[in-house]
Scaffold this motif. Structure first.
Motif, PDB file in Angstrom:
ATOM      1  N   GLY A  77       0.813  -1.214   0.000  1.00 51.75           N
ATOM      2  CA  GLY A  77       0.000   0.000   0.000  1.00 51.75           C
ATOM      3  C   GLY A  77       0.845   1.261   0.000  1.00 51.75           C
ATOM      4  O   GLY A  77       1.977   1.276  -0.461  1.00 51.75           O
ATOM      5  N   ASP A  78       0.264   2.314   0.549  1.00 49.94           N
ATOM      6  CA  ASP A  78       0.931   3.615   0.555  1.00 49.94           C
ATOM      7  C   ASP A  78       1.983   3.714   1.655  1.00 49.94           C
ATOM      8  O   ASP A  78       1.842   3.125   2.713  1.00 49.94           O
ATOM      9  CB  ASP A  78      -0.090   4.729   0.788  1.00 49.94           C
ATOM     10  CG  ASP A  78      -0.963   4.961  -0.426  1.00 49.94           C
ATOM     11  OD1 ASP A  78      -0.596   4.478  -1.509  1.00 49.94           O
ATOM     12  OD2 ASP A  78      -2.006   5.619  -0.282  1.00 49.94           O
ATOM     13  N   CYS A  79       3.013   4.457   1.356  1.00 48.77           N
ATOM     14  CA  CYS A  79       4.031   4.797   2.351  1.00 48.77           C
ATOM     15  C   CYS A  79       4.351   6.270   2.109  1.00 48.77           C
ATOM     16  O   CYS A  79       5.292   6.612   1.406  1.00 48.77           O
ATOM     17  CB  CYS A  79       5.275   3.930   2.169  1.00 48.77           C
ATOM     18  SG  CYS A  79       6.548   4.299   3.375  1.00 48.77           S
ATOM     19  N   ARG A  80       3.518   7.118   2.660  1.00 49.99           N
ATOM     20  CA  ARG A  80       3.624   8.554   2.397  1.00 49.99           C
ATOM     21  C   ARG A  80       4.651   9.208   3.300  1.00 49.99           C
ATOM     22  O   ARG A  80       4.747   8.908   4.480  1.00 49.99           O
ATOM     23  CB  ARG A  80       2.273   9.211   2.562  1.00 49.99           C
ATOM     24  CG  ARG A  80       1.307   8.677   1.531  1.00 49.99           C
ATOM     25  CD  ARG A  80      -0.034   9.291   1.666  1.00 49.99           C
ATOM     26  NE  ARG A  80      -0.929   8.647   0.720  1.00 49.99           N
ATOM     27  CZ  ARG A  80      -1.691   9.299  -0.116  1.00 49.99           C
ATOM     28  NH1 ARG A  80      -1.694  10.608  -0.106  1.00 49.99           N
ATOM     29  NH2 ARG A  80      -2.461   8.648  -0.946  1.00 49.99           N
ATOM     30  N   VAL A  81       5.415  10.120   2.684  1.00 47.55           N
ATOM     31  CA  VAL A  81       6.473  10.825   3.388  1.00 47.55           C
ATOM     32  C   VAL A  81       6.287  12.315   3.151  1.00 47.55           C
ATOM     33  O   VAL A  81       6.022  12.750   2.026  1.00 47.55           O
ATOM     34  CB  VAL A  81       7.866  10.381   2.876  1.00 47.55           C
ATOM     35  CG1 VAL A  81       8.972  11.171   3.533  1.00 47.55           C
ATOM     36  CG2 VAL A  81       8.064   8.898   3.089  1.00 47.55           C
ATOM     37  N   ARG A  82       6.416  13.083   4.200  1.00 48.83           N
ATOM     38  CA  ARG A  82       6.362  14.540   4.098  1.00 48.83           C
ATOM     39  C   ARG A  82       7.808  15.021   4.038  1.00 48.83           C
ATOM     40  O   ARG A  82       8.648  14.590   4.816  1.00 48.83           O
ATOM     41  CB  ARG A  82       5.647  15.100   5.325  1.00 48.83           C
ATOM     42  CG  ARG A  82       5.438  16.592   5.285  1.00 48.83           C
ATOM     43  CD  ARG A  82       4.651  17.060   6.508  1.00 48.83           C
ATOM     44  NE  ARG A  82       3.295  16.518   6.459  1.00 48.83           N
ATOM     45  CZ  ARG A  82       2.740  15.769   7.412  1.00 48.83           C
ATOM     46  NH1 ARG A  82       3.410  15.481   8.503  1.00 48.83           N
ATOM     47  NH2 ARG A  82       1.509  15.317   7.299  1.00 48.83           N
ATOM     48  N   TYR A  83       8.090  15.889   3.106  1.00 49.10           N
ATOM     49  CA  TYR A  83       9.462  16.382   3.003  1.00 49.10           C
ATOM     50  C   TYR A  83       9.467  17.901   2.940  1.00 49.10           C
ATOM     51  O   TYR A  83       8.536  18.534   2.460  1.00 49.10           O
ATOM     52  CB  TYR A  83      10.200  15.793   1.799  1.00 49.10           C
ATOM     53  CG  TYR A  83       9.534  16.060   0.474  1.00 49.10           C
ATOM     54  CD1 TYR A  83       9.922  17.132  -0.302  1.00 49.10           C
ATOM     55  CD2 TYR A  83       8.537  15.228  -0.009  1.00 49.10           C
ATOM     56  CE1 TYR A  83       9.322  17.393  -1.516  1.00 49.10           C
ATOM     57  CE2 TYR A  83       7.935  15.473  -1.224  1.00 49.10           C
ATOM     58  CZ  TYR A  83       8.329  16.554  -1.966  1.00 49.10           C
ATOM     59  OH  TYR A  83       7.729  16.807  -3.178  1.00 49.10           O
ATOM     60  N   LYS A  84      10.542  18.478   3.449  1.00 54.02           N
ATOM     61  CA  LYS A  84      10.695  19.917   3.493  1.00 54.02           C
ATOM     62  C   LYS A  84      12.160  20.243   3.250  1.00 54.02           C
ATOM     63  O   LYS A  84      13.044  19.635   3.848  1.00 54.02           O
ATOM     64  CB  LYS A  84      10.249  20.415   4.872  1.00 54.02           C
ATOM     65  CG  LYS A  84      10.313  21.903   5.063  1.00 54.02           C
ATOM     66  CD  LYS A  84       9.736  22.239   6.430  1.00 54.02           C
ATOM     67  CE  LYS A  84      10.574  23.292   7.084  1.00 54.02           C
ATOM     68  NZ  LYS A  84      10.128  23.594   8.428  1.00 54.02           N
ATOM     69  N   ARG A  85      12.391  21.181   2.336  1.00 52.88           N
ATOM     70  CA  ARG A  85      13.777  21.543   2.026  1.00 52.88           C
ATOM     71  C   ARG A  85      14.439  22.178   3.252  1.00 52.88           C
ATOM     72  O   ARG A  85      13.856  22.999   3.933  1.00 52.88           O
ATOM     73  CB  ARG A  85      13.826  22.533   0.860  1.00 52.88           C
ATOM     74  CG  ARG A  85      15.251  22.833   0.394  1.00 52.88           C
ATOM     75  CD  ARG A  85      15.277  23.701  -0.834  1.00 52.88           C
ATOM     76  NE  ARG A  85      14.865  22.999  -2.025  1.00 52.88           N
ATOM     77  CZ  ARG A  85      15.649  22.225  -2.772  1.00 52.88           C
ATOM     78  NH1 ARG A  85      16.887  21.999  -2.394  1.00 52.88           N
ATOM     79  NH2 ARG A  85      15.198  21.647  -3.845  1.00 52.88           N
ATOM     80  N   ARG A  86      15.658  21.727   3.528  1.00 48.76           N
ATOM     81  CA  ARG A  86      16.404  22.270   4.669  1.00 48.76           C
ATOM     82  C   ARG A  86      16.856  23.685   4.348  1.00 48.76           C
ATOM     83  O   ARG A  86      17.181  24.018   3.212  1.00 48.76           O
ATOM     84  CB  ARG A  86      17.627  21.410   4.966  1.00 48.76           C
ATOM     85  CG  ARG A  86      17.298  20.032   5.468  1.00 48.76           C
ATOM     86  CD  ARG A  86      18.597  19.274   5.729  1.00 48.76           C
ATOM     87  NE  ARG A  86      18.326  17.895   6.066  1.00 48.76           N
ATOM     88  CZ  ARG A  86      18.138  17.454   7.311  1.00 48.76           C
ATOM     89  NH1 ARG A  86      18.188  18.288   8.309  1.00 48.76           N
ATOM     90  NH2 ARG A  86      17.916  16.183   7.522  1.00 48.76           N
ATOM     91  N   THR A  87      16.911  24.513   5.358  1.00 50.75           N
ATOM     92  CA  THR A  87      17.437  25.867   5.172  1.00 50.75           C
ATOM     93  C   THR A  87      18.936  25.845   5.382  1.00 50.75           C
ATOM     94  O   THR A  87      19.453  25.126   6.238  1.00 50.75           O
ATOM     95  CB  THR A  87      16.785  26.848   6.179  1.00 50.75           C
ATOM     96  OG1 THR A  87      16.999  26.342   7.491  1.00 50.75           O
ATOM     97  CG2 THR A  87      15.310  26.982   5.911  1.00 50.75           C
ATOM     98  N   LYS A  88      19.621  26.616   4.586  1.00 50.82           N
ATOM     99  CA  LYS A  88      21.099  26.600   4.652  1.00 50.82           C
ATOM    100  C   LYS A  88      21.622  27.681   5.524  1.00 50.82           C
ATOM    101  O   LYS A  88      21.114  28.667   5.799  1.00 50.82           O
ATOM    102  CB  LYS A  88      21.686  26.696   3.251  1.00 50.82           C
ATOM    103  CG  LYS A  88      21.362  25.479   2.439  1.00 50.82           C
ATOM    104  CD  LYS A  88      22.030  25.541   1.100  1.00 50.82           C
ATOM    105  CE  LYS A  88      21.689  24.278   0.315  1.00 50.82           C
ATOM    106  NZ  LYS A  88      22.344  24.160  -0.917  1.00 50.82           N
TER     107      LYS A  88
END
Length: 88
Positions: A77-88
């Motif tokens: 089934g689904d394996c949903r991941v939330r992602y957010k770009r890291r700040t440098k």
């Protein structure tokens, strides 16, 4: 695979002998996959870039069940991941 059952390798069942290379990702024997080492380098490179550039978080609270019967082992089934770009 999720329960301890040592008898699966005993006489009569011998599940480990059903296919000699069933648990080897790139085959085995005398002629294994030529691209195996290159594939491992690619996977490591892609994962290192993802982990360096993004913060990852699973959306679901529990880990999905593994589908061992699929051609390529992965989650059922689904394996949903939330992602957010890291700040440098």
């Amino acid at each position: 695979p999720n329960t301890f059952d040592p008898d699966r390798f005993g006489p009569g069942r011998e599940e480990d002998k059903s296919s000699p290379y069933a648990y080897m990702g790139f085959g085995g024997g005398m002629h294994s996959c030529m691209g195996q080492n290159f594939a491992y380098v690619q996977v490591k490179t892609i994962l290192s870039v993802l982990f360096r550039e993004f913060e990852l978080e699973m959306v679901a609270s529990d880990v999905p069940e593994i589908d061992y019967a699929a051609m390529v082992v992965g989650p059922k089934g689904d394996c949903r991941v939330r992602y957010k770009r890291r700040t440098k």
